[in-house]
Design a protein around this motif. Structure first.
Motif, short mmCIF file in Angstrom:
data_model
loop_
_atom_site.label_atom_id
_atom_site.label_comp_id
_atom_site.label_asym_id
_atom_site.label_seq_id
_atom_site.Cartn_x
_atom_site.Cartn_y
_atom_site.Cartn_z
N ILE A 153 0.87 -1.18 0.00
CA ILE A 153 0.00 0.00 0.00
C ILE A 153 0.91 1.23 0.00
CG2 ILE A 153 -1.69 1.34 1.30
CD1 ILE A 153 -2.74 -1.25 2.48
N ARG A 154 0.59 2.21 -0.88
CA ARG A 154 1.38 3.43 -0.94
C ARG A 154 0.46 4.65 -1.01
NH1 ARG A 154 4.45 0.23 0.48
NH2 ARG A 154 6.50 -0.34 -0.35
N LEU A 155 0.76 5.66 -0.21
CA LEU A 155 0.04 6.92 -0.19
C LEU A 155 1.02 8.04 -0.52
CD1 LEU A 155 -1.90 6.48 3.19
CD2 LEU A 155 -2.69 5.82 0.91
N THR A 156 0.64 8.97 -1.39
CA THR A 156 1.51 10.09 -1.73
C THR A 156 0.74 11.40 -1.66
OG1 THR A 156 1.08 10.13 -4.12
CG2 THR A 156 2.78 8.60 -3.35
N ALA A 157 1.44 12.46 -1.28
CA ALA A 157 0.89 13.81 -1.30
C ALA A 157 1.98 14.74 -1.79
CB ALA A 157 0.41 14.23 0.09
N ARG A 158 1.68 15.53 -2.84
CA ARG A 158 2.67 16.41 -3.45
C ARG A 158 2.09 17.81 -3.57
NH1 ARG A 158 7.17 16.16 -7.00
NH2 ARG A 158 7.25 17.86 -8.50
N LYS A 159 2.91 18.79 -3.23
CA LYS A 159 2.50 20.19 -3.29
C LYS A 159 3.62 21.00 -3.92
CE LYS A 159 0.21 24.03 -2.30
NZ LYS A 159 -1.05 24.41 -2.97
N GLN A 160 3.28 21.84 -4.91
CA GLN A 160 4.25 22.69 -5.58
C GLN A 160 4.06 24.15 -5.16
OE1 GLN A 160 3.98 19.98 -9.65
NE2 GLN A 160 4.20 22.17 -9.83
N TRP A 161 5.16 24.87 -5.05
CA TRP A 161 5.14 26.32 -4.88
C TRP A 161 4.19 26.78 -3.76
CZ3 TRP A 161 3.74 26.52 -10.70
CH2 TRP A 161 4.85 26.19 -11.47
N PHE A 162 4.60 26.65 -2.54
CA PHE A 162 3.77 27.07 -1.41
C PHE A 162 3.47 28.56 -1.44
CE2 PHE A 162 5.15 23.01 0.38
CZ PHE A 162 3.98 22.58 1.01
N ASP A 163 4.30 29.33 -2.16
CA ASP A 163 4.08 30.77 -2.20
C ASP A 163 3.25 31.22 -3.40
OD1 ASP A 163 6.07 29.95 -3.93
OD2 ASP A 163 7.29 31.76 -3.71
N VAL A 164 2.64 30.27 -4.13
CA VAL A 164 1.80 30.59 -5.29
C VAL A 164 0.39 30.07 -5.05
CG1 VAL A 164 1.45 30.21 -7.76
CG2 VAL A 164 3.77 30.53 -6.87
N ASP A 165 -0.60 30.94 -5.23
CA ASP A 165 -2.00 30.52 -5.05
C ASP A 165 -2.40 29.50 -6.12
OD1 ASP A 165 -2.26 32.23 -2.91
OD2 ASP A 165 -3.08 33.88 -4.12
N ASN A 166 -3.20 28.52 -5.71
CA ASN A 166 -3.73 27.50 -6.62
C ASN A 166 -2.63 26.77 -7.38
OD1 ASN A 166 -6.46 28.20 -6.00
ND2 ASN A 166 -6.28 29.96 -7.39
#
Length: 345
Positions: free
Chosen positions: A51-64
């Protein structure tokens, strides 16, 4: 250079390999013991279920800014059949897609005994994907665009398939996958107003992914090194990227392994732009991605950070990803090889 120019250049570069991808975007997930997310033939290939779970987020300083979440499971049923399932959500500003994939894999063993790894695998994934384009708030009566319908969320659901094959031989491995093999055009991107020239999205969403590598051990000691390469090509646009990876493992004891490394991704095509309206420059997308993780007994946790190394970027912020994993239901003894993708603790 003004902000608008930077934004346009960033979109030109990233849209080729992130925004325009249909199905699950291919980042560096596979380096965190998550090969099934890219190659369907790896469903049930290991000596334990995963089982694998991933969460990715780009550019925390850019909206949306783009963000992606996925959950997958793959397991062996019987001696030769593997099954798997993936659920994911990918968002980028006003565009998003949600999908579910189911996978069937078949594994042919050519081993001399139960611990000698020599396996050829075939995989087929079928997916149902819904794409959404949120056009609310974009309508401007003074600058009418026939593509923009006020206060509307355009939706389109469709079906597609991925096929692939993998070969694992002792410390060697190779994978090849064709994604989105069925012709599909999403009408949320079409413009059919009879007063202007019609615009139709291409129905060819095929993408080819090939990867290979080898694990080297050092005199049977706790250290091992895994160089690998992955190549991606988009059929319709003839655009491509290559990943060059190095991954190091350190066995602390029988149940704990630390691992980490560095990945370099570079596009083999450039985006042309002009800063002054006269001279034309070209820039190729490139990422540096360090990653780090640990396997402890049946658990795995990994962190990946990607940095876009270009002279013109939308943001200096990076791309962060967390991967969590759990292995269960060990099917057989470990293979007699340094093959972390196949051997579970």
């Amino acid at each position: 250079m003004n902000l608008k120019t930077i934004y346009v250049i960033s979109l030109l570069l990233l849209s080729r390999f992130v925004f325009s991808q249909e199905g699950i975007p291919v980042y560096a997930d596979y380096l965190s013991d998550n090969l099934y997310l890219v190659h369907p033939a790896m469903a049930g290939a290991a000596n334990a279920n995963k089982i694998r779970l991933t969460a990715r987020k780009q550019w925390f300083d850019v909206d949306n800014a783009p963000n992606t979440q996925s959950a997958n499971i793959n397991f062996r049923t019987g001696e030769k059949v593997g099954l798997g399932g993936i659920v994911y959500k990918d968002e980028n500003g006003r565009f998003s897609q949600t999908g579910v994939y189911l996978t069937f894999a078949y594994h042919l063993l050519f081993s001399r005994d139960r611990t000698d790894l020599n396996m050829l695998s075939f995989g087929l994934s079928t997916g149902i994907i819904q794409s959404n384009a949120d056009l609310r708030g974009l309508f401007d009566i003074t600058d009418f665009d026939p593509l923009l319908v006020p206060n509307q969320v355009k939706k389109f659901g469709y079906f597609n398939m991925d096929v692939g094959m993998s070969y694992n031989y002792l410390e060697w491995y190779a994978h090849f996958t064709v994604k989105n093999i069925l012709p599909t055009a999403r009408d949320i991107f079409d413009q059919s107003d009879p007063t202007v020239a019609p615009i139709r999205e291409s129905s060819n969403q095929r993408r080819y992914i090939a990867s290979f590598g080898r694990v080297f051990s050092f005199s049977g000691g706790p250290w091992s090194f895994e160089p690998s390469v992955m190549y991606q090509a988009t059929d319709e646009t003839q655009e491509s990227t290559i990943d060059i990876n190095g991954k190091v493992y350190r066995d602390l004891n029988e149940v704990t392994t630390l691992w980490g490394g560095l990945s370099y991704r570079r596009s083999l095509d450039g985006a042309e732009f002009s800063q002054d309206g006269f001279s034309v420059e070209s820039q190729q997308l490139q990422y540096f991605t360090p990653f780090l993780g640990v396997n402890y007994k049946k658990w795995m946790v990994g962190y990946t950070y990607s940095y876009q190394s270009n002279s013109v970027v939308l943001s200096n912020g990076g791309f962060h990803q967390i991967t969590l994993g759990y292995d269960f239901g060990k099917l057989k003894e470990r293979w007699n090889c340094k093959c972390p993708a196949i051997n579970s603790k």
